[in-house]
Design a protein around this motif. Structure first.
Motif, PDB file in Angstrom:
ATOM      1  N   THR A  25       8.685   0.464  -2.496  1.00 53.34           N
ATOM      2  CA  THR A  25       9.174   1.134  -3.704  1.00 53.34           C
ATOM      3  C   THR A  25       9.140   0.137  -4.861  1.00 53.34           C
ATOM      4  O   THR A  25       9.367  -1.061  -4.675  1.00 53.34           O
ATOM      5  CB  THR A  25      10.617   1.658  -3.528  1.00 53.34           C
ATOM      6  N   ARG A  26       8.848   0.669  -6.046  1.00 53.70           N
ATOM      7  CA  ARG A  26       8.885  -0.126  -7.274  1.00 53.70           C
ATOM      8  C   ARG A  26       8.998   0.850  -8.433  1.00 53.70           C
ATOM      9  O   ARG A  26       8.324   1.884  -8.451  1.00 53.70           O
ATOM     10  CB  ARG A  26       7.634  -0.989  -7.414  1.00 53.70           C
ATOM     11  N   GLU A  27       9.839   0.503  -9.378  1.00 55.15           N
ATOM     12  CA  GLU A  27      10.042   1.375 -10.536  1.00 55.15           C
ATOM     13  C   GLU A  27       8.714   1.604 -11.253  1.00 55.15           C
ATOM     14  O   GLU A  27       7.945   0.676 -11.485  1.00 55.15           O
ATOM     15  CB  GLU A  27      11.046   0.730 -11.500  1.00 55.15           C
ATOM     16  N   GLY A  28       8.450   2.877 -11.555  1.00 51.01           N
ATOM     17  CA  GLY A  28       7.227   3.252 -12.250  1.00 51.01           C
ATOM     18  C   GLY A  28       6.060   3.533 -11.322  1.00 51.01           C
ATOM     19  O   GLY A  28       4.970   3.838 -11.787  1.00 51.01           O
ATOM     20  N   TYR A  29       6.283   3.435 -10.002  1.00 53.16           N
ATOM     21  CA  TYR A  29       5.212   3.654  -9.027  1.00 53.16           C
ATOM     22  C   TYR A  29       5.687   4.615  -7.942  1.00 53.16           C
ATOM     23  O   TYR A  29       6.864   4.674  -7.617  1.00 53.16           O
ATOM     24  CB  TYR A  29       4.793   2.327  -8.366  1.00 53.16           C
ATOM     25  N   ALA A  30       4.728   5.353  -7.391  1.00 58.80           N
ATOM     26  CA  ALA A  30       5.034   6.271  -6.291  1.00 58.80           C
ATOM     27  C   ALA A  30       5.315   5.470  -5.022  1.00 58.80           C
ATOM     28  O   ALA A  30       4.661   4.463  -4.755  1.00 58.80           O
ATOM     29  CB  ALA A  30       3.861   7.224  -6.060  1.00 58.80           C
ATOM     30  N   GLN A  31       6.299   5.941  -4.266  1.00 58.83           N
ATOM     31  CA  GLN A  31       6.637   5.302  -2.992  1.00 58.83           C
ATOM     32  C   GLN A  31       5.451   5.393  -2.041  1.00 58.83           C
ATOM     33  O   GLN A  31       4.754   6.401  -1.994  1.00 58.83           O
ATOM     34  CB  GLN A  31       7.844   6.013  -2.386  1.00 58.83           C
ATOM     35  N   THR A  32       5.225   4.328  -1.281  1.00 57.86           N
ATOM     36  CA  THR A  32       4.129   4.279  -0.315  1.00 57.86           C
ATOM     37  C   THR A  32       4.686   3.861   1.041  1.00 57.86           C
ATOM     38  O   THR A  32       5.541   2.986   1.114  1.00 57.86           O
ATOM     39  CB  THR A  32       3.055   3.259  -0.770  1.00 57.86           C
ATOM     40  N   THR A  33       4.188   4.481   2.099  1.00 59.33           N
ATOM     41  CA  THR A  33       4.628   4.143   3.451  1.00 59.33           C
ATOM     42  C   THR A  33       3.411   3.838   4.320  1.00 59.33           C
ATOM     43  O   THR A  33       2.419   4.570   4.288  1.00 59.33           O
ATOM     44  CB  THR A  33       5.431   5.297   4.073  1.00 59.33           C
ATOM     45  N   LEU A  34       3.511   2.742   5.088  1.00 63.40           N
ATOM     46  CA  LEU A  34       2.440   2.351   6.009  1.00 63.40           C
ATOM     47  C   LEU A  34       3.001   2.204   7.424  1.00 63.40           C
ATOM     48  O   LEU A  34       4.101   1.681   7.601  1.00 63.40           O
ATOM     49  CB  LEU A  34       1.843   1.005   5.596  1.00 63.40           C
ATOM     50  N   PRO A  35       2.224   2.613   8.434  1.00 62.89           N
ATOM     51  CA  PRO A  35       2.660   2.406   9.818  1.00 62.89           C
ATOM     52  C   PRO A  35       2.234   1.032  10.327  1.00 62.89           C
ATOM     53  O   PRO A  35       1.221   0.476   9.903  1.00 62.89           O
ATOM     54  CB  PRO A  35       1.919   3.512  10.578  1.00 62.89           C
ATOM     55  N   VAL A  36       3.013   0.490  11.245  1.00 66.18           N
ATOM     56  CA  VAL A  36       2.638  -0.694  12.016  1.00 66.18           C
ATOM     57  C   VAL A  36       2.843  -0.299  13.469  1.00 66.18           C
ATOM     58  O   VAL A  36       3.931   0.126  13.857  1.00 66.18           O
ATOM     59  CB  VAL A  36       3.506  -1.927  11.659  1.00 66.18           C
ATOM     60  N   LYS A  37       1.782  -0.403  14.265  1.00 64.13           N
ATOM     61  CA  LYS A  37       1.831   0.078  15.652  1.00 64.13           C
ATOM     62  C   LYS A  37       1.515  -1.051  16.625  1.00 64.13           C
ATOM     63  O   LYS A  37       0.765  -1.966  16.308  1.00 64.13           O
ATOM     64  CB  LYS A  37       0.818   1.209  15.844  1.00 64.13           C
ATOM     65  N   SER A  38       2.071  -0.945  17.811  1.00 61.03           N
ATOM     66  CA  SER A  38       1.744  -1.904  18.867  1.00 61.03           C
ATOM     67  C   SER A  38       0.672  -1.298  19.767  1.00 61.03           C
ATOM     68  O   SER A  38       0.722  -0.115  20.107  1.00 61.03           O
ATOM     69  CB  SER A  38       2.986  -2.256  19.681  1.00 61.03           C
TER      70      SER A  38
END
Length: 136
Positions: free
Chosen positions: A78-91
């Motif tokens: 998250t950062r002000e002025g930017y869309a939230q982004t989510t990334l996976p980390v998998k084993s």
């Protein structure tokens, strides 16, 4: 001499290759574009295991300690002025688990020792790069 060889052979047969070679944790580099974004890392149960600002290296467990209990994570940027982004980390099982046990560890390594230890897993990606889109 025979006793020493028998001891070494027994140790190899009663261990798993990934457990001998691998670690229970792994450093994952967390980056964002633009840099300086806040991030939080949640495991598969939803528990926040780390948070901070990018760029930063974070050490994560590769296994939950249960039988074939590979960990999975979600990194939210998250950062002000930017869309939230989510990334996976998998084993995923690594080469030492797959190939090493084929050559050295055998069934005990495949089915008993390595499945309880995080050493059999690799977390991917090793470098998480959250690309954030500006909001209008």
């Amino acid at each position: 001499m025979k006793k020493a060889i028998a001891t070494i052979a027994g140790a190899v047969l009663l261990s798993g290759c990934a457990t001998i070679i691998g670690d229970k944790t792994q450093l994952v580099q967390v980056n964002s574009d633009p840099a300086g974004a806040e991030f939080k890392i949640q495991d598969e149960t939803g528990r926040v295991v780390s948070h901070g600002k990018t760029p930063q290296g974070v050490t994560l467990d590769k296994s939950d300690g249960s039988y074939f209990g590979g960990k999975h994570y979600q990194i939210t940027f998250t950062r002000e002025g930017y869309a939230q982004t989510t990334l996976p980390v998998k084993s995923t099982p690594n080469g030492w688990y797959i190939g090493g046990n084929l050559l050295f560890g055998g069934l005990i390594g495949y089915l008993v020792v390595d499945p309880f230890n995080g050493g059999m897993y690799t977390l991917t990606p090793k470098e998480a790069n959250g690309i954030m889109q500006p909001q209008p």
